[in-house]
Design a protein around this motif. Structure first.
Motif, short mmCIF file in Angstrom:
data_model
loop_
_atom_site.label_atom_id
_atom_site.label_comp_id
_atom_site.label_asym_id
_atom_site.label_seq_id
_atom_site.Cartn_x
_atom_site.Cartn_y
_atom_site.Cartn_z
N GLY A 153 0.79 -1.22 0.00
CA GLY A 153 0.00 0.00 0.00
C GLY A 153 0.82 1.27 0.00
N SER A 154 1.70 1.42 -0.97
CA SER A 154 2.42 2.67 -1.17
C SER A 154 2.49 2.93 -2.66
N GLY A 155 2.64 4.18 -3.06
CA GLY A 155 2.61 4.51 -4.47
C GLY A 155 1.25 4.12 -5.06
N ASP A 156 1.28 3.48 -6.21
CA ASP A 156 0.04 3.03 -6.86
C ASP A 156 -0.28 1.58 -6.51
N GLY A 157 0.45 1.04 -5.55
CA GLY A 157 0.23 -0.35 -5.16
C GLY A 157 1.14 -1.27 -5.94
N TYR A 158 2.21 -1.72 -5.29
CA TYR A 158 3.20 -2.57 -5.96
C TYR A 158 2.89 -4.03 -5.71
N ARG A 159 2.75 -4.81 -6.79
CA ARG A 159 2.43 -6.23 -6.67
C ARG A 159 3.60 -6.99 -6.07
N LEU A 160 3.28 -7.93 -5.18
CA LEU A 160 4.31 -8.81 -4.64
C LEU A 160 4.84 -9.70 -5.75
N ASP A 161 6.10 -10.07 -5.65
CA ASP A 161 6.74 -10.94 -6.62
C ASP A 161 7.44 -12.07 -5.86
N PRO A 162 6.98 -13.33 -5.98
CA PRO A 162 5.91 -13.80 -6.86
C PRO A 162 4.52 -13.35 -6.40
N SER A 163 3.64 -13.22 -7.38
CA SER A 163 2.31 -12.69 -7.13
C SER A 163 1.49 -13.66 -6.27
N LEU A 204 15.13 4.34 -4.02
CA LEU A 204 14.26 4.91 -5.04
C LEU A 204 13.23 5.87 -4.46
N GLY A 205 13.05 5.87 -3.15
CA GLY A 205 11.95 6.60 -2.55
C GLY A 205 10.72 5.71 -2.47
N GLY A 206 9.73 6.11 -1.71
CA GLY A 206 8.54 5.29 -1.54
C GLY A 206 8.81 4.02 -0.78
N GLY A 207 9.91 3.99 -0.01
CA GLY A 207 10.26 2.78 0.74
C GLY A 207 10.82 1.68 -0.13
N LEU A 208 11.24 2.02 -1.36
CA LEU A 208 11.72 1.02 -2.31
C LEU A 208 13.23 1.08 -2.46
N TYR A 209 13.82 -0.08 -2.65
CA TYR A 209 15.26 -0.21 -2.88
C TYR A 209 15.48 -1.11 -4.10
N GLN A 210 16.60 -0.88 -4.79
CA GLN A 210 16.93 -1.73 -5.93
C GLN A 210 18.33 -2.29 -5.81
N GLU A 211 18.49 -3.45 -6.37
CA GLU A 211 19.78 -4.13 -6.39
C GLU A 211 20.81 -3.33 -7.19
N THR A 212 22.06 -3.34 -6.72
CA THR A 212 23.17 -2.75 -7.45
C THR A 212 24.34 -3.74 -7.43
N ASP A 213 25.39 -3.41 -8.17
CA ASP A 213 26.59 -4.25 -8.12
C ASP A 213 27.18 -4.26 -6.72
N SER A 214 26.98 -3.15 -5.97
CA SER A 214 27.53 -3.06 -4.62
C SER A 214 26.76 -3.92 -3.62
N SER A 215 25.44 -4.03 -3.80
CA SER A 215 24.63 -4.79 -2.85
C SER A 215 24.83 -6.29 -2.99
N GLY A 216 25.24 -6.71 -4.18
CA GLY A 216 25.31 -8.15 -4.44
C GLY A 216 23.96 -8.65 -4.93
N PRO A 217 23.89 -9.86 -5.45
CA PRO A 217 22.62 -10.39 -5.97
C PRO A 217 21.65 -10.70 -4.84
N PRO A 218 20.34 -10.66 -5.14
CA PRO A 218 19.34 -10.99 -4.12
C PRO A 218 19.37 -12.47 -3.75
N ILE A 219 19.14 -12.74 -2.48
CA ILE A 219 19.08 -14.12 -1.98
C ILE A 219 17.67 -14.31 -1.42
N THR A 220 16.84 -15.04 -2.14
CA THR A 220 15.43 -15.18 -1.77
C THR A 220 15.18 -16.52 -1.10
N GLY A 221 14.35 -16.50 -0.07
CA GLY A 221 14.07 -17.74 0.64
C GLY A 221 12.82 -17.64 1.48
N THR A 222 12.57 -18.68 2.21
CA THR A 222 11.40 -18.76 3.09
C THR A 222 11.67 -17.98 4.38
#
Length: 269
Positions: free
Chosen positions: A135-145, A193-211
């Motif tokens: 519930g921020s911006g125009d409503g960002y869908r979760l990924d995976p949906s 990015l603003g709006g409570g959003l962050y994006q991956e960069t070369d400095s952050s390293g790749p995302p590690i997704t899990g449970t």
């Protein structure tokens, strides 16, 4: 040397002005859900070497130290404070807070990087197609949906992210999806990015997704939202210190100006 003092003080004013901007942004977001405060780090600039340490004089004596005159300061970086914000109970079943270091992955405009961003804001809503969105911006869908069937009620979300709900026509609860969390080796390197959003960069390293609850991602707390981690008292104290430093640099400029004026008046006299 008065010219060097003017330039050094000017660098201090520029750097401190930026720090005031950062502090003001922190304070303005003291009530923003899951906001992370920033800190300004400074570094000194290059030095003029008037005498090298270890130089020898006519008698062959070695100088124990040299003479260096610094040329001011600059901001080296702004650093995110990723400490946990306090959980605020909302008693709203779609609200979730992350207790740990993870982020929710969401879809954003394709013009923003690769169209994927990350947030800790767990203020979830159901859009007109039944999808869970932040519930921020125009409503960002979760990924995976995650899509809730029509007539879904009595939603419960476990600490490991499993979403169960009562669907119209059924008596027992049904699993309708799973929340996932993402971590980074260096979250300080994320692009804000603003709006409570962050994006991956070369400095952050790749995302590690899990449970949730595994591999340090953190756990999910239903009926809670994470508060901003801004400490207003700390920010105000830092603001006062910054203001005093700004005044001292202003005084340095005035003193250097007076010295230059005195030198200029020597020619007249």
């Amino acid at each position: 040397m008065a010219i060097a003092a003017l330039n050094s003080a000017a660098t201090g004013l520029r750097a401190l002005s930026t720090q005031i901007d950062v502090i003001a942004n922190n304070l303005s977001n003291a009530e923003t859900t899951a906001f992370k405060a920033s800190r300004v780090n400074f570094e000194d600039l290059m030095y003029q070497t008037l005498k090298q340490p270890g130089a020898t004089n006519a008698a062959g004596d070695v100088a124990p130290s040299g003479i260096f005159v610094g040329l001011g300061t600059q901001i080296s970086n702004t650093q995110l404070d990723l400490s946990q914000g306090s959980p605020d109970q909302t008693n709203r079943e779609e609200d979730v807070a992350i207790q740990g270091s993870g982020f929710f992955r969401v879809k954003v405009l394709s013009t923003l990087g690769d169209g994927t961003a990350y947030t800790r804001n767990g203020n979830l809503f159901v859009n007109n197609t039944g999808e869970l969105v932040v519930g921020s911006g125009d409503g960002y869908r979760l990924d995976p949906s995650i899509t809730l069937p029509k007539g879904t009620t009595d939603i419960s979300i476990t600490q490991d992210g499993e979403i169960d709900a009562t669907i119209a026509g059924k008596t027992a609860k049904t699993k309708v999806g799973n929340l996932e969390l993402t971590t980074f080796i260096n979250p300080q390197g994320l692009n804000q990015l603003g709006g409570g959003l962050y994006q991956e960069t070369d400095s952050s390293g790749p995302p590690i997704t899990g449970t949730p609850g595994q591999n340090g991602t953190g756990q999910i707390l239903q009926d809670y939202l994470e508060n901003s981690n801004v400490d207003p008292v700390k920010e105000l104290v830092t603001l006062i210190k910054t203001q005093r430093s700004f005044e001292l640099n202003s005084q340095s400029i005035q003193t250097a100006d007076q010295a230059l004026q005195t030198i200029a008046n020597l020619k007249r006299s």
